[in-house]
Design an enzyme around this catalytic site. Structure first.
Site, mmCIF file in Angstrom:
data_model
loop_
_atom_site.group_PDB
_atom_site.id
_atom_site.type_symbol
_atom_site.label_atom_id
_atom_site.label_comp_id
_atom_site.label_asym_id
_atom_site.label_seq_id
_atom_site.Cartn_x
_atom_site.Cartn_y
_atom_site.Cartn_z
ATOM 1 C CD GLU A 1 -17.638 5.044 -26.592
ATOM 2 O OE1 GLU A 1 -17.888 4.877 -27.805
ATOM 3 O OE2 GLU A 1 -16.515 5.352 -26.173
ATOM 4 C CG HIS B 1 -2.057 -1.008 1.056
ATOM 5 N ND1 HIS B 1 -3.108 -1.086 1.947
ATOM 6 C CD2 HIS B 1 -2.294 -1.956 0.120
ATOM 7 C CE1 HIS B 1 -3.945 -2.034 1.564
ATOM 8 N NE2 HIS B 1 -3.463 -2.580 0.460
ATOM 9 C CD GLU C 1 -1.429 3.986 3.786
ATOM 10 O OE1 GLU C 1 -2.571 4.211 4.212
ATOM 11 O OE2 GLU C 1 -1.206 3.205 2.818
ATOM 12 C CB ALA D 1 -21.346 13.516 -29.175
ATOM 13 N NE ARG E 1 -14.285 4.427 -27.605
ATOM 14 C CZ ARG E 1 -14.473 4.120 -28.882
ATOM 15 N NH1 ARG E 1 -13.455 3.626 -29.583
ATOM 16 N NH2 ARG E 1 -15.643 4.303 -29.437
ATOM 17 C CB CYS F 1 -6.133 -0.578 5.511
ATOM 18 S SG CYS F 1 -4.466 -1.230 5.265
ATOM 19 N N PRO G 1 -29.364 4.932 -26.806
ATOM 20 C CG PRO G 1 -30.959 5.862 -28.190
ATOM 21 C CD PRO G 1 -29.589 5.295 -28.218
ATOM 22 C CG ASP H 1 -24.002 3.547 -34.894
ATOM 23 O OD1 ASP H 1 -24.774 3.869 -35.816
ATOM 24 O OD2 ASP H 1 -24.011 4.094 -33.774
#
Length: 358
Positions: A297, A50, A52, A160, A190, A78, A300, A206
């Site tokens: 992405e 970790h 620390e 977009a 991405r 932790c 709708p 698409d």
């Protein structure tokens, strides 16, 4: 130096591990003594020390004694063991090293740690306080908070649109609404996630690639492609099933879907079965399959379903200064300004004689 200087350094270190630490949070730590840096470190990945512990080890490599130092850390240290945890508790290491004070940006959202790390350190005589940079600290561990509290991946919704919220340009200018700079940024977005997600409708309409053409992939490689397929047939010739990256394509399907949709090259573990109802089970299955940060992405229908379930954490909406409908008007020399919670858009009529675009 200001009270934020060392915490800013710790945050900067923590961001180096962002996207690499799942199922752990990204954390950075800085040890300071007499106003000078003693040691620093960040969590590099599962099973690794970790932040620390990294800072303490760095101090020893530098030949500097951490005894009496102040630790600036982005997350409460932790204090627990077991439960699959592969590293020892940081609180014990800090006490043994003789650290005098701990400043933590935020509390750990894990109920096994939250507040208990502070209590352990204070019981050992170490001064403890919160902040500064609490907002930045919470943003840094937003994905970890989702995993802990919601038992599902962290989800970013991205699309977009024009000023009226239209998602497509129906004219001869092509399908893009956003400009080339926004598309580059979208690809970098991405790279910050471990999977790009689309629905079956977007796949059919698409035929997207969902590859990474801008930005550097992390050590785990480019993001995987995840299709929310349901039970309807999918086009076997889609690029996600036939291109050089088809081994990175996964499907979420309904149980008993015939012949695995006859998608070539997709077998075995790259299918996740979901009944369409048990969202809690789906969240756990996605995490178990290594999906910790999802970039959704489209389309709708999928976005609406995720929103209805509260299955989203961050939105990334690229809004172009234009109206797709009607005459397809675009603004010249647009300027965006934040006004409270609103955004003011000012732009010129490109055909006006006074427009600076002339």
């Amino acid at each position: 130096m200001s009270s934020t200087f060392w915490m800013d350094r710790a945050l900067s270190l923590a961001r180096r591990g962002r996207g690499l630490t799942a199922p752990n949070p990204a954390v950075g730590a800085v040890l300071v003594k007499d106003g000078r840096l003693v040691g620093e470190g960040w969590h590099r990945g599962p099973g690794q020390p970790h932040a620390e512990a990294e800072a303490l080890a760095d101090a020893r490599r530098r030949g500097r004694d951490p005894r009496g130092a102040t630790l600036w850390v982005t997350l409460e240290p932790c204090c627990h063991e077991g439960g699959g945890k592969r590293t020892p508790p940081c609180t014990k290491a800090l006490v043994e090293a003789g650290v005098a004070e701990v400043r933590a940006a935020v509390a750990d959202p894990n109920p096994r740690v939250s507040g208990q790390g502070q209590a352990f350190l204070e019981s050992a005589g170490i001064r403890f306080s919160w902040g500064p940079r609490a907002e930045e600290g919470r943003e840094l561990i937003a994905d970890f908070t989702t995993w802990i509290r919601s038992s599902r991946p962290f989800i970013t919704l991205k699309w977009a649109q024009d000023l009226a919220g239209e998602l497509r340009y129906p004219g001869p200018e092509g399908p893009w609404i956003s400009g080339p700079e926004s598309r580059v940024r979208a690809h970098r977005l991405r790279a910050e996630h471990d999977a790009v997600v689309v629905g079956a409708g977007t796949l059919r309409t698409d035929d997207p690639e969902l590859t990474l053409r801008h930005g550097e992939p992390g050590p785990g490689g480019p993001p995987r492609r995840l299709v929310w397929a349901g039970s309807e047939p999918l086009p076997a010739g889609a690029r996600l099933f036939t291109d050089d990256f088809r081994s990175q394509t996964w499907l979420i399907v309904r149980p008993g879907t015939p012949a695995r949709l006859q998608a070539p090259g997709l077998v075995g573990s790259r299918f996740l079965e979901w009944d369409g109802q048990n969202w809690d089970r789906l969240g756990r299955d996605l995490l178990a399959a290594g999906f910790s940060r999802l970039l959704v992405e489209g389309g709708p229908t999928l976005v609406a379903s995720l929103r209805a379930q509260g299955w989203w954490d961050l939105s990334a909406v690229f809004t172009a200064p234009r109206w797709v409908g009607g005459p397809g008007l675009a603004l010249a020399s647009p300027q965006w300004t934040s006004v409270g919670k609103d955004i003011l858009l000012e732009g010129w009529n490109p055909e006006a004689s006074c427009s600076p675009a002339w």
